[in-house]
Design a protein around this motif. Sequence first.
Motif, short mmCIF file in Angstrom:
data_model
loop_
_atom_site.label_atom_id
_atom_site.label_comp_id
_atom_site.label_asym_id
_atom_site.label_seq_id
_atom_site.Cartn_x
_atom_site.Cartn_y
_atom_site.Cartn_z
N ASP A 132 0.81 -1.21 0.00
CA ASP A 132 0.00 0.00 0.00
C ASP A 132 0.84 1.26 0.00
N LEU A 133 1.95 1.24 0.73
CA LEU A 133 2.83 2.41 0.76
C LEU A 133 3.54 2.62 -0.58
N ILE A 134 3.92 1.54 -1.22
CA ILE A 134 4.56 1.64 -2.54
C ILE A 134 3.54 2.14 -3.57
N ALA A 135 2.31 1.64 -3.48
CA ALA A 135 1.26 2.11 -4.39
C ALA A 135 1.02 3.61 -4.19
N ASN A 136 1.05 4.06 -2.96
CA ASN A 136 0.87 5.48 -2.70
C ASN A 136 2.04 6.29 -3.27
N GLN A 137 3.24 5.77 -3.14
CA GLN A 137 4.44 6.46 -3.64
C GLN A 137 4.41 6.61 -5.16
N PHE A 138 4.03 5.53 -5.86
CA PHE A 138 4.09 5.56 -7.32
C PHE A 138 2.78 5.96 -7.99
N TYR A 139 1.64 5.63 -7.35
CA TYR A 139 0.34 5.88 -7.97
C TYR A 139 -0.49 6.94 -7.25
N LYS A 140 -0.01 7.37 -6.10
CA LYS A 140 -0.75 8.35 -5.26
C LYS A 140 -2.11 7.80 -4.82
N ASP A 141 -2.18 6.47 -4.62
CA ASP A 141 -3.42 5.83 -4.20
C ASP A 141 -3.10 4.50 -3.52
N VAL A 142 -3.31 4.44 -2.21
CA VAL A 142 -3.00 3.21 -1.47
C VAL A 142 -3.87 2.03 -1.90
N ASP A 143 -5.06 2.32 -2.43
CA ASP A 143 -5.97 1.25 -2.82
C ASP A 143 -5.52 0.49 -4.07
N ARG A 166 -1.05 -11.99 -1.59
CA ARG A 166 -2.30 -11.24 -1.64
C ARG A 166 -2.98 -11.15 -0.28
N ASP A 167 -2.47 -11.89 0.71
CA ASP A 167 -3.06 -11.84 2.04
C ASP A 167 -2.26 -10.99 3.02
N SER A 168 -1.25 -10.29 2.52
CA SER A 168 -0.42 -9.44 3.37
C SER A 168 0.12 -8.27 2.54
N LEU A 169 0.13 -7.11 3.14
CA LEU A 169 0.68 -5.94 2.45
C LEU A 169 2.19 -5.83 2.62
N CYS A 170 2.75 -6.59 3.55
CA CYS A 170 4.18 -6.51 3.86
C CYS A 170 5.02 -7.24 2.83
N LEU A 171 6.20 -6.70 2.58
CA LEU A 171 7.16 -7.30 1.65
C LEU A 171 8.46 -7.57 2.37
N LYS A 172 9.11 -8.65 2.01
CA LYS A 172 10.43 -8.94 2.57
C LYS A 172 11.44 -7.96 1.99
N PRO A 173 12.40 -7.51 2.80
CA PRO A 173 13.43 -6.61 2.26
C PRO A 173 14.39 -7.37 1.34
N GLY A 174 14.90 -6.64 0.35
CA GLY A 174 15.93 -7.17 -0.53
C GLY A 174 15.42 -7.93 -1.75
N ILE A 175 14.14 -7.84 -2.04
CA ILE A 175 13.62 -8.50 -3.23
C ILE A 175 13.30 -7.47 -4.30
N GLU A 176 13.45 -7.86 -5.55
CA GLU A 176 13.14 -6.95 -6.65
C GLU A 176 11.67 -7.15 -7.04
N ILE A 177 10.95 -6.03 -7.13
CA ILE A 177 9.55 -6.09 -7.54
C ILE A 177 9.34 -5.23 -8.78
N ARG A 178 8.31 -5.60 -9.52
CA ARG A 178 7.93 -4.85 -10.72
C ARG A 178 6.76 -3.96 -10.38
N ILE A 179 6.84 -2.69 -10.76
CA ILE A 179 5.78 -1.73 -10.54
C ILE A 179 5.31 -1.27 -11.91
N PRO A 180 4.14 -1.77 -12.35
CA PRO A 180 3.63 -1.41 -13.68
C PRO A 180 3.38 0.09 -13.81
#
Length: 69
Positions: free
Chosen positions: A13-24, A39-53
């Motif tokens: 949710d925080l990453i969505a807010n940072q890139f999309y300006k919308d936590v939803d 999909r059952d947790s908003l938390c991410l492990k540190p040190g992994i690469e993610i794709r942000i469309p």
Amino acid sequence: DIYATTTIGDRLDLIANQFYKDVDLWWIIATANPGIARRDSLCLKPGIEIRIPRDVNGIISEFEELNSR
């Protein structure tokens, strides 16, 4: 698309807010990262690469079209 490496405290949710300006819109990032983002947790492990469309409007339009049927 943007690729980012997660750090301690990163959440979908925080990453969505940072890139999309919308936590939803966290589900867009979760869907783009199967096997990484749960999909059952908003938390991410540190040190992994993610794709942000980048094409959020296209993704939302496709989602709405699929769900209108």
